[in-house]
Design a protein around this motif. Structure first.
Motif, short mmCIF file in Angstrom:
data_model
loop_
_atom_site.label_atom_id
_atom_site.label_comp_id
_atom_site.label_asym_id
_atom_site.label_seq_id
_atom_site.Cartn_x
_atom_site.Cartn_y
_atom_site.Cartn_z
N UNK A 494 0.81 -1.21 0.00
CA UNK A 494 0.00 0.00 0.00
C UNK A 494 0.85 1.27 0.00
N UNK A 495 2.14 1.12 -0.28
CA UNK A 495 3.03 2.28 -0.43
C UNK A 495 3.07 3.13 0.84
N UNK A 496 3.20 2.44 1.98
CA UNK A 496 3.28 3.14 3.26
C UNK A 496 4.68 3.09 3.85
N UNK A 497 5.62 2.46 3.15
CA UNK A 497 6.99 2.36 3.65
C UNK A 497 7.61 3.76 3.68
N UNK A 498 8.11 4.14 4.84
CA UNK A 498 8.71 5.46 4.98
C UNK A 498 7.70 6.57 5.05
N UNK A 499 6.42 6.22 5.18
CA UNK A 499 5.39 7.24 5.23
C UNK A 499 5.48 8.01 6.54
N UNK A 500 5.47 9.32 6.47
CA UNK A 500 5.45 10.17 7.64
C UNK A 500 4.49 11.32 7.38
N UNK A 501 3.63 11.52 8.33
CA UNK A 501 2.70 12.65 8.19
C UNK A 501 3.45 13.97 8.27
N UNK A 502 2.96 14.93 7.52
CA UNK A 502 3.51 16.27 7.66
C UNK A 502 3.12 16.83 9.02
N UNK A 503 3.79 17.87 9.41
CA UNK A 503 3.52 18.43 10.72
C UNK A 503 2.05 18.79 10.86
N UNK A 504 1.44 18.29 11.91
CA UNK A 504 0.01 18.51 12.10
C UNK A 504 -0.25 19.96 12.52
N UNK A 505 -1.36 20.47 12.02
CA UNK A 505 -1.78 21.79 12.45
C UNK A 505 -2.50 21.70 13.79
N UNK A 506 -2.51 22.78 14.54
CA UNK A 506 -3.26 22.76 15.81
C UNK A 506 -4.74 22.53 15.57
N UNK A 507 -5.39 21.93 16.53
CA UNK A 507 -6.82 21.70 16.45
C UNK A 507 -7.56 23.04 16.53
N UNK A 508 -8.69 23.17 15.82
CA UNK A 508 -9.44 24.43 15.90
C UNK A 508 -9.85 24.77 17.33
N UNK A 509 -10.24 23.77 18.11
CA UNK A 509 -10.62 24.02 19.49
C UNK A 509 -9.43 24.54 20.31
N UNK A 510 -8.24 24.06 20.00
CA UNK A 510 -7.05 24.51 20.69
C UNK A 510 -6.80 25.99 20.41
N UNK A 511 -6.89 26.37 19.14
CA UNK A 511 -6.61 27.76 18.77
C UNK A 511 -7.66 28.72 19.30
N UNK A 512 -8.91 28.26 19.36
CA UNK A 512 -9.97 29.16 19.80
C UNK A 512 -9.94 29.40 21.32
N UNK A 513 -9.37 28.46 22.08
CA UNK A 513 -9.39 28.57 23.54
C UNK A 513 -8.08 29.07 24.13
N UNK A 514 -6.99 28.99 23.35
CA UNK A 514 -5.69 29.40 23.88
C UNK A 514 -5.43 30.85 23.47
N UNK A 515 -5.09 31.66 24.44
CA UNK A 515 -4.90 33.09 24.18
C UNK A 515 -3.44 33.47 23.96
#
Length: 987
Positions: A494-515
């Motif tokens: 399934x072509x997953x060898x060496x697969x790495x997710x790109x840097x995840x973005x913050x969750x919308x709930x995280x951004x809306x609640x953190x000042x």
């Protein structure tokens, strides 16, 4: 038709649009800071032929990796003039109509939206109107792109109205005309959709008046081939370059396998793949219909990537479809199913209508329980993450076949050897009088009352049980090791060898609640950030709540223990012989059912608490959120499910005391104690009720709940037969399905991991656990498949390299299982005491167990009873007054210098238990480590395939460079020849 020559120039930095028409100059619209823009005056709407040519060409794409600047309403109006085949919804036209002074712009927009507009309009407010009944075709209404009027719209169509461009994604939203915030949401949608068009996506709109519920707008999205190619290269998606020439030829001599799927596929051959590159496109295996080059999972993943990268406001943090769903601008975003999962025609004569129909017929039906799963089809339809779950579940289910058979054989052996069990024969033929099992009202009872109980105990507790415990410990190791091999093969296929997710973005709930904010060191953009001093109190508070909930579980277990203590006394004191003789069995069964109910209630309650705690912790990314949630849920459910079992296995009967010196609970009740045959039968009953009851409840909930939710969501829709003018279209049908939860696979994995604990931790007490798990999992695969194929919206095709943290949890459980089974055999069962007697105290050492029951029972003088314990009835089963009664223990008899103290036999048995547990653990762990070392993580054949693929990829690069060099040489040769001829002509 007027001849328009449009010159459009878009300056992203100055955010300015300039338009010229036939030499006549018009006003410039300059973007202001905010969501509003100066209108354009005097611009007559161009014709549909100019705006929407027959052959669509994608809008110019932005720089790879660059997030486009947000558009605004004026940008939307002008960019529509150079965006092909874009239909504008009524609610967009309502706002834009105010910026145009050249007649009724709404009529033109309604026509471009694929709807027939009557001559009389409701007004100039730009609001859409439903076509009149005399212009409606059966099954739906639409506009032929060629201008031929109305056409019948197929309710199961997966294409735009031109029947050429496939719908890759759908956005849905409802518009509240009375809401003050709706205008802002509409501006966000327009800006967001324009940025989608700027990225090259093509959009088509469906008015709410054509929907079944009459209130939902739909935005259909299509990704052209060149956009797919661009993002396939950016995402390093591997595509086929050659067929696998190393696979073995099928000579047709293989034995027929009834479990094999009989699916005829054109693309069932294995292929080698390489990262896609547009400048080497000819090297890839592109079919004649190039749109089929990218299968549906890849298409939806690419579109989702674009949806996640586009902004909807002039703020770098206002980005992505997740936030649009979170703020209510859209109500749903999903790819479409491939069509209906049922067909009125036979698959034998007409074949499968689509992949969804194929998956339903060959995978999601209980009648196919014995068939292999079409994993490649599952992966192509749902994506690698869901495909990996079903691959793991199928592998786990297949490996359960061996322990299910061995466990059944162990039970069968116990039943067959029952006639040769001297212990059961001695109990059944005994005339021994036993001490009362409760105080005062309980009577002296004959030992032969335990006849059937001892026989049932022998079926479970026999020499084969020890072998089975060792077998299961090794099985758990081999299961995990061979799964790593299977996972390596799947990752390669399934072509997953060496697969790495790109840097995840913050969750919308995280951004809306953190000042607080900081600069991200990776992308150098400002982002929300939770400081350490703010994070620690949240973690401490979450830990305290989890500790409280675990304490609550232990309190529930304690309450069940109290129930056992009280009810068993009530049953023993009953005047009905049927109840008093079966007091232990009735108490154990009802206590297990009560414990099961408490477990289910606490699980539901704690799940809500766990979500609340995880939200309070404010994890930055979705992965952090899932890890935190997984840890808390698994910790709680482990305690919830296993606490009562651990109590019966290791603590029940340990605090009773002895006649004349009983320990009391609440100064009135004696602690629960085991029977003469031991506590193993109680443990087996507890395991069977909790494990089987849990599985039955979960399967019922998984099958019935989605059906009820879908019925509830469809209840308000207009009946298609009652209103034939409206088609219940595919995007509406899918919108009414249950949305796939963000953590849809979490409860599935958790259920199987808890089951794995039942199968391994206490299998010595319940050898039939693997068999029940096998039956459940066969049903689980088909029920989960049915749920995903028929009851859920089609999920975004997410990728995953492995099953994640669940493998580590399984590995920990497998190690704990060795220790647990060692203690169950050595401490809970009577296996060790029997061995000690056989080789140390038997009249015929190493030969016969005769006399074991007599040797294991101690004597007690009834005159030594505590005042609270003296029975009211002093008459024994034989009708005589009782002076001596027996109880199970290795203690000196009355009159001995050390009366009622432990004998040497007890200490020999205690030492033998300890030695057995230590030897069992060390030997099994040694074998486990040897097996883990000997079994390679990657199959040898896979190394050859990987090397062959790397070789072909390298050759593709070199051949491309060689072709390029030859072209350059030919170009230089032609240029030199031209120069030579020019020089000769000059001379």
């Amino acid at each position: 038709m007027a001849d328009y020559s449009m010159y459009i120039h878009f300056y992203k930095q100055e955010q300015c649009v300039t338009v010229a028409k036939s030499g006549q100059r018009f006003a410039d619209g300059v973007m202001q800071n905010g969501d509003y823009c100066v209108g354009f005056e005097g611009i007559a709407p161009p014709s549909s032929d100019q705006l929407y040519p027959e052959v669509p060409e994608p809008s110019p794409a932005g720089t790879p990796g660059e997030v486009p600047q947000p558009a605004t309403p004026n940008d939307v109006q002008m960019r529509d003039n150079d965006s092909p085949n874009l239909n504008i919804p009524d609610d967009s036209a309502e706002r834009l109509s105010d910026t145009s002074t050249a007649g009724d712009d709404q009529s033109e927009r309604k026509l471009l939206a694929g709807q027939k507009v009557s001559e009389d309009t409701e007004g100039q407010n730009g609001r859409g109107r439903k076509p009149s009944s005399d212009m409606v075709a059966p099954g739906g209404v639409g506009s032929d792109p060629a201008g031929n009027g109305l056409y019948k719209q197929n309710k199961d169509t997966l294409f735009f109205r031109d029947n050429k461009r496939r719908i890759d994604y759908v956005l849905a939203y409802e518009k509240n005309d009375d809401s003050k915030s709706e205008e802002k949401k509409q501006q966000k949608r327009e800006c967001y959709e324009e940025n989608l068009r700027y990225e090259g996506l093509e959009l088509e709109y469906e008015d709410r008046e054509l929907s079944q519920d009459g209130k939902t707008f739909y935005v259909k999205i299509h990704a052209p081939f060149d956009v797919l190619c661009k993002y396939a290269e950016l995402l390093c998606i591997k595509m086929p370059i050659a067929y696998n020439d190393l696979e073995e030829e099928d000579d047709g001599r293989q034995c027929p396998n009834p479990m094999r799927l009989e699916i005829e596929e054109d693309d069932d051959r294995d292929v080698f793949t390489a990262p896609f590159m547009r400048n080497r496109m000819k090297k890839f295996m592109i079919p004649q219909k190039k749109e089929e080059f990218f299968h549906h999972a890849v298409r939806s993943r690419i579109v989702y990537t674009i949806l996640e990268r586009c902004r909807y406001e002039d703020d770098k943090r206002k980005i992505g479809i997740k936030k649009m769903l979170n703020n209510g601008s859209y109500s749903a975003a999903y790819p479409l199913h491939d069509g209906p999962y049922k067909s009125e025609h036979s698959k034998l004569t007409h074949g499968y209508k689509n992949d969804r129909h194929l998956l339903f017929e060959e995978w999601a039906r209980l009648g196919k329980w014995y068939k292999y799963q079409p994993l490649d089809k599952i992966r192509q339809y749902f994506g690698e993450k869901i495909g990996l779950y079903f691959a793991w579940l199928g592998f786990y289910t297949n490996t359960l076949i061996a322990p299910a058979i061995v466990g059944f054989i162990c039970i069968l052996y116990g039943a067959i050897s029952l006639g040769q069990d001297l212990t059961s024969q001695e109990i059944c033929g005994s005339n021994i009088t036993m001490c009362p099992l409760c105080d005062q009202r309980c009577k002296y009872w004959p030992l032969d009352n335990q006849c059937r109980y001892s026989q049932a105990s022998h079926v479970i507790d026999n020499p084969a049980t020890v072998f089975f415990a060792i077998f299961m410990a090794l099985w758990a190791t081999m299961f995990l090791e061979f799964w790593k091999r299977k996972q390596a093969v799947i990752s390669y296929d399934w072509d997953l060898v060496g697969f790495e997710d790109e840097e995840e973005r913050p969750r919308p709930e995280f951004e809306s609640k953190v000042s607080t904010h900081r600069i991200n060191p990776v992308n150098k953009l400002e982002e929300a950030f939770l400081p350490f001093y703010n994070k620690v109190p949240r973690l401490i508070w979450a830990g305290l709540v989890v500790l409280f909930m675990v304490t609550l579980v232990l309190a529930a277990v304690f309450a069940v223990i109290v129930y056992r203590i009280v009810i068993v006394v009530v049953f023993y004191r009953s005047d009905l012989g049927l109840i008093s003789e079966r007091a232990k069995l009735a108490t154990s069964a009802t206590a297990a059912l009560l414990n099961l109910v408490a477990i289910m209630i606490l699980n539901k309650m704690y799940e809500r608490v766990c979500y609340w705690l995880t939200d309070m912790e404010l994890p930055r990314t979705q992965t952090e959120y899932e890890d935190s949630f997984t840890f808390k849920m698994f910790l709680f459910q482990s305690v919830n499910y296993y606490a009562s079992i651990f109590y019966i296995a290791f603590f029940k009967g340990s605090f009773v005391g002895r006649p004349g010196d009983y320990n009391y609970f609440l100064n009135e009740y004696r602690p629960d104690e085991c029977d003469v045959g031991g506590c193993l039968i109680d443990l087996c009953l507890q395991l069977a009720i909790i494990m089987v009851g849990k599985q039955a409840y979960n399967n019922f909930m998984e099958l019935i709940f989605p059906k009820l939710k879908n019925w509830w969501s469809r209840r308000g829709n207009v009946d298609q037969d009652a209103v034939p003018s409206q088609a219940y279209t595919r995007w509406e049908q899918d919108c009414d399905l249950v949305p796939v939860p963000i953590m849809a696979l979490f409860p599935e994995y958790l259920e199987m991991v808890i089951q794995f604990g039942f199968v391994t931790l206490f299998v010595a007490a319940f050898p039939l656990a693997p068999l029940f798990a096998l039956i459940n999992n066969i049903l689980e695969i088909r029920l989960d498949a049915y749920k995903f194929v028929t009851q859920y919206r089609r999920p975004m095709a997410a990728r995953a390299q492995d099953i994640g943290v669940w493998y580590n949890i399984l590995d920990v459980l497998a190690k704990i299982a060795v220790v647990s089974n060692a203690f169950v055999i050595g401490y809970t069962s009577n296996f060790i005491p029997r061995l000690v007697y056989l080789y140390g105290y038997s009249p015929e050492p190493g030969v016969s167990m005769r006399g074991y029951v007599e040797d294991s029972l101690a004597y007690f003088n009834v005159s030594d009873f505590q005042t609270l314990s003296i029975p009211d009835d002093k008459i024994g089963p034989d009708g005589n007054n009782v002076t001596i009664c027996r109880y199970q223990a290795y203690r000196h008899p009355p009159g001995h210098p050390n009366e009622y103290e432990y004998t040497l036999h007890f200490w020999h048995t205690f030492a033998a238990r300890f030695v057995f547990i230590v030897l069992f653990e060390h030997i099994v762990f040694l074998i486990k480590n040897i097996l883990a070392y000997l079994i390679p993580d990657v199959p040898h054949d896979l190394h050859d395939l990987i090397k062959r693929e790397q070789y072909l990829t390298t050759e593709m690069f070199f051949s491309n460079e060689k072709d390029l060099q030859q072209s350059m040489d030919q170009l230089h040769h032609d240029t030199d020849g031209t120069r030579h001829r020019h020089a000769h002509h000059h001379e």
